[in-house]
Design an enzyme around this catalytic site. Structure first.
Site, short mmCIF file in Angstrom:
data_model
loop_
_atom_site.label_atom_id
_atom_site.label_comp_id
_atom_site.label_asym_id
_atom_site.label_seq_id
_atom_site.Cartn_x
_atom_site.Cartn_y
_atom_site.Cartn_z
N SER A 7 0.85 -1.19 0.00
CA SER A 7 0.00 0.00 0.00
C SER A 7 0.89 1.25 0.00
O SER A 7 1.73 1.40 -0.89
CB SER A 7 -0.95 -0.05 1.20
OG SER A 7 -1.99 0.88 1.07
N ASP B 197 -9.02 -5.94 -4.56
CA ASP B 197 -8.64 -4.83 -3.68
C ASP B 197 -9.51 -3.61 -3.97
O ASP B 197 -9.43 -3.04 -5.06
CB ASP B 197 -7.15 -4.50 -3.87
CG ASP B 197 -6.63 -3.52 -2.81
OD1 ASP B 197 -7.44 -2.87 -2.14
OD2 ASP B 197 -5.40 -3.42 -2.68
N HIS C 299 -7.46 -6.04 0.13
CA HIS C 299 -6.33 -5.25 0.61
C HIS C 299 -5.67 -5.86 1.85
O HIS C 299 -4.56 -5.49 2.19
CB HIS C 299 -6.81 -3.83 0.94
CG HIS C 299 -5.72 -2.82 1.02
ND1 HIS C 299 -5.02 -2.36 -0.08
CD2 HIS C 299 -5.18 -2.18 2.09
CE1 HIS C 299 -4.13 -1.48 0.29
NE2 HIS C 299 -4.18 -1.36 1.62
#
Length: 309
Positions: free
Chosen positions: A101, A251, A280
């Protein structure tokens, strides 16, 4: 074994850094997400500690770095300077850089800033920090996240500014109660997007989450200092090192189209591997298995080619 460092930084910040594993192993820098989240044992769970020297810093204002939640002297340029300082402090010549991320964002930027320091890049669920990425996150929250988000959206329209700016103002200048409320509905929205099922945080957890969202809103308000030139445009200059992008096909926080866009920019210099059915959450079995296998392959060959189906 674990070694803890407290590294003084500019602007009165002090970085908390932990080293795990084999001091003579392959150096691996593990960058946490957020910004503002802090490192955790989860992020090093795929490493073989007998083969890796696992270096886990808490970025400015995050985790156990101090001052906690501080947004003063806390910019992208500061974070990049901190990584240069950390590498010099630890006497590391080159390291594998691993991040998910926002950690993947920072990994890419560190590679652009210090290309000679990079032995390889392992990126999970990459966040490109485009203006559209930030806007879409909050637009979806306004549509589906509940009445608090619609109030925020309307306030941003009234002030003719992004929602991130309204949130940054709450966390920088609002009362504790206002920051607490914003934390509760932001945390709930992130849990919903990531597929998590965590209960609403209690007061002890809120004491840690509020500083996290203060730093996060500060970065999003500033577009993570990546508006011009955008990160994708910069990535054409990445060093030619082994690079693997692992991304969940479901995601909702960092949509898969971003990973595809990055792979196109790299023109075959990176492998894009899909974690089927994963969102995610890094603990999803498909993501966790892909990351563990990638780290095993890299330890064996210093490449990721064995991950190609």
């Amino acid at each position: 074994m674990t070694i803890v460092h407290r590294l003084p930084l500019s602007g009165g910040h002090v970085m908390h850094v932990e080293e795990h594993g084999n001091p003579r192993g392959l150096p691996a820098l593990v960058l946490h997400g957020g910004p503002g989240s802090g490192s955790s044992p989860l992020l090093r769970s795929g490493f073989d500690p007998t083969r890796y020297r696992i270096i886990c810093p808490d970025q400015r204002g995050a985790g156990r770095s101090t001052p906690t939640g501080s947004i003063a002297h806390n910019t992208l340029a500061d974070l990049l300077d901190d990584l240069r300082r950390l590498r010099a402090h630890l006497h590391v010549d080159r390291w594998l850089v691993v991040g998910g991320s926002w950690g993947a964002t920072l990994a890419l930027l560190h590679a652009l800033d210090q290309p000679s320091a990079i032995a390889g890049l392992l990126l999970r669920n990459v966040f490109l920090a485009r203006t559209s990425d930030i806007h879409d996150f909050f637009a979806e929250a306004a549509r589906h996240g509940g009445p608090e988000w619609r109030v925020l959206w309307n306030e941003a329209r009234r002030r003719r500014c992004p929602v991130a700016t309204v949130l940054a103002d709450i966390f920088a200048n609002g009362t504790w109660e206002a920051q607490r409320r914003a934390t509760l509905y932001w945390f709930a929205w992130e849990q919903r997007l990531s597929g998590g099922t965590a209960a609403p945080p209690g007061d002890a957890v809120l004491q840690r989450l509020v500083p996290r969202y203060r730093v996060l809103s500060h970065y999003l308000h500033h577009g993570c200092w990546l508006r011009a030139p955008a990160l994708l445009a910069r990535c054409a200059a990445l060093p030619a090192v082994p690079t693997l992008i692992v991304h969940g096909t479901r995601d909702a926080m960092c949509p898969p189209q971003g990973a595809q866009a990055l792979a196109r920019v790299l023109h075959g210099r990176a492998i894009l591997q899909w974690a089927q059915g994963a969102g995610h959450d890094p603990t999803h079995p498909a993501l966790a298995a892909a990351m563990k296998q990638a780290l095993c392959n890299y330890a064996n060959t210093q490449t990721f080619s064995a991950n190609v189906p």
